[in-house]
Scaffold this active site. Sequence first.
Site, PDB file in Angstrom:
ATOM      1  N   LYS A  13     -72.107   1.648  87.568  1.00 47.46           N
ATOM      2  CA  LYS A  13     -71.470   2.761  87.797  1.00 47.46           C
ATOM      3  C   LYS A  13     -71.969   3.958  86.673  1.00 47.46           C
ATOM      4  O   LYS A  13     -71.810   5.071  87.161  1.00 47.46           O
ATOM      5  CB  LYS A  13     -69.860   2.338  87.255  1.00 47.46           C
ATOM      6  CG  LYS A  13     -68.857   3.679  87.077  1.00 47.46           C
ATOM      7  CD  LYS A  13     -67.417   3.146  87.059  1.00 47.46           C
ATOM      8  CE  LYS A  13     -67.196   2.844  85.503  1.00 47.46           C
ATOM      9  NZ  LYS A  13     -67.117   3.576  84.660  1.00 47.46           N
ATOM     10  N   ARG A  88     -58.311   3.451  84.272  1.00 47.00           N
ATOM     11  CA  ARG A  88     -58.334   2.005  84.461  1.00 47.00           C
ATOM     12  C   ARG A  88     -57.249   1.266  84.747  1.00 47.00           C
ATOM     13  O   ARG A  88     -57.077   0.063  84.831  1.00 47.00           O
ATOM     14  CB  ARG A  88     -58.928   1.439  82.891  1.00 47.00           C
ATOM     15  CG  ARG A  88     -60.310   2.059  82.528  1.00 47.00           C
ATOM     16  CD  ARG A  88     -60.975   1.315  81.370  1.00 47.00           C
ATOM     17  NE  ARG A  88     -62.503   1.673  81.420  1.00 47.00           N
ATOM     18  CZ  ARG A  88     -63.088   2.482  80.693  1.00 47.00           C
ATOM     19  NH1 ARG A  88     -62.019   3.153  79.952  1.00 47.00           N
ATOM     20  NH2 ARG A  88     -64.262   2.583  80.743  1.00 47.00           N
ATOM     21  N   ARG A 167     -65.082 -10.667  80.876  1.00 49.03           N
ATOM     22  CA  ARG A 167     -64.824  -9.215  81.184  1.00 49.03           C
ATOM     23  C   ARG A 167     -64.475  -8.881  82.518  1.00 49.03           C
ATOM     24  O   ARG A 167     -63.810  -8.122  82.885  1.00 49.03           O
ATOM     25  CB  ARG A 167     -66.251  -8.529  80.770  1.00 49.03           C
ATOM     26  CG  ARG A 167     -66.128  -8.189  79.279  1.00 49.03           C
ATOM     27  CD  ARG A 167     -67.745  -8.270  78.624  1.00 49.03           C
ATOM     28  NE  ARG A 167     -68.320  -6.944  79.335  1.00 49.03           N
ATOM     29  CZ  ARG A 167     -69.693  -6.811  79.496  1.00 49.03           C
ATOM     30  NH1 ARG A 167     -70.367  -7.863  78.641  1.00 49.03           N
ATOM     31  NH2 ARG A 167     -70.452  -5.972  79.864  1.00 49.03           N
TER      32      ARG A 167
END
Length: 211
Positions: A13, A88, A167
């Site tokens: 990204k 997020r 993660r």
Amino acid sequence: MIIVLFGKPGAGKGTQAPLLAAALGVPTLATGDELRAAIRNGTPLGLEAKSYMDRGDLVPDSVILGIIKQALAEPRNAAGVVLDGVVRTVPQAEGLAAACAELGTKVDAVLCFDIDDEEIVRRLAGRTVCESCQSPYTGREPGTACDKDGGRLVRRKDDEPEAIRNRLEVYERQTAPVLKWYRDHGTRVAVIEAVGSVQDVTARALGALAS
Ligand SMILES: [Zn+2]
């Protein structure tokens, strides 16, 4: 045109954000950059953010979104922005939507860079760094020697397969509800296969925006 970018850690990204922005003729807007600028310029929100950081606390969403809203209102961002790392969580998506509504604009599309989890583990686990000069390497085994100074190559703790899987799990837990929120609110969500060359992925993302 306001585009929100999402991507798994390791999906590229950060590489795509400036390429997409350049192709679309708009700037990127990243939370970290705007936060640092607000603090440097001593704006009221910047000072408020700094007071949290000085205490070792997280800067609350309301302060961050206030800073983002001010940035969105600036002439340099009038034609639109590519938002990188701004949303997020669902409360952040709601806050951004409210800020945009007050500015008479909205998020036009959400691009989510997706890639198979095991491919990410493979990519990130293939990264090593020299213990002495910090030179980064890809595709070299930990324990082999640095080309520059013979230092030992090591893998960052963050890039260990176990840490990467953790993660990815956090990402999945946080992101799935955000994408659902956008879909439920009528915002286009395009999932981009982040495999192949950097140029291929950019072209795919631009194609998704144009379709
Ligand atoms: Zn070295």
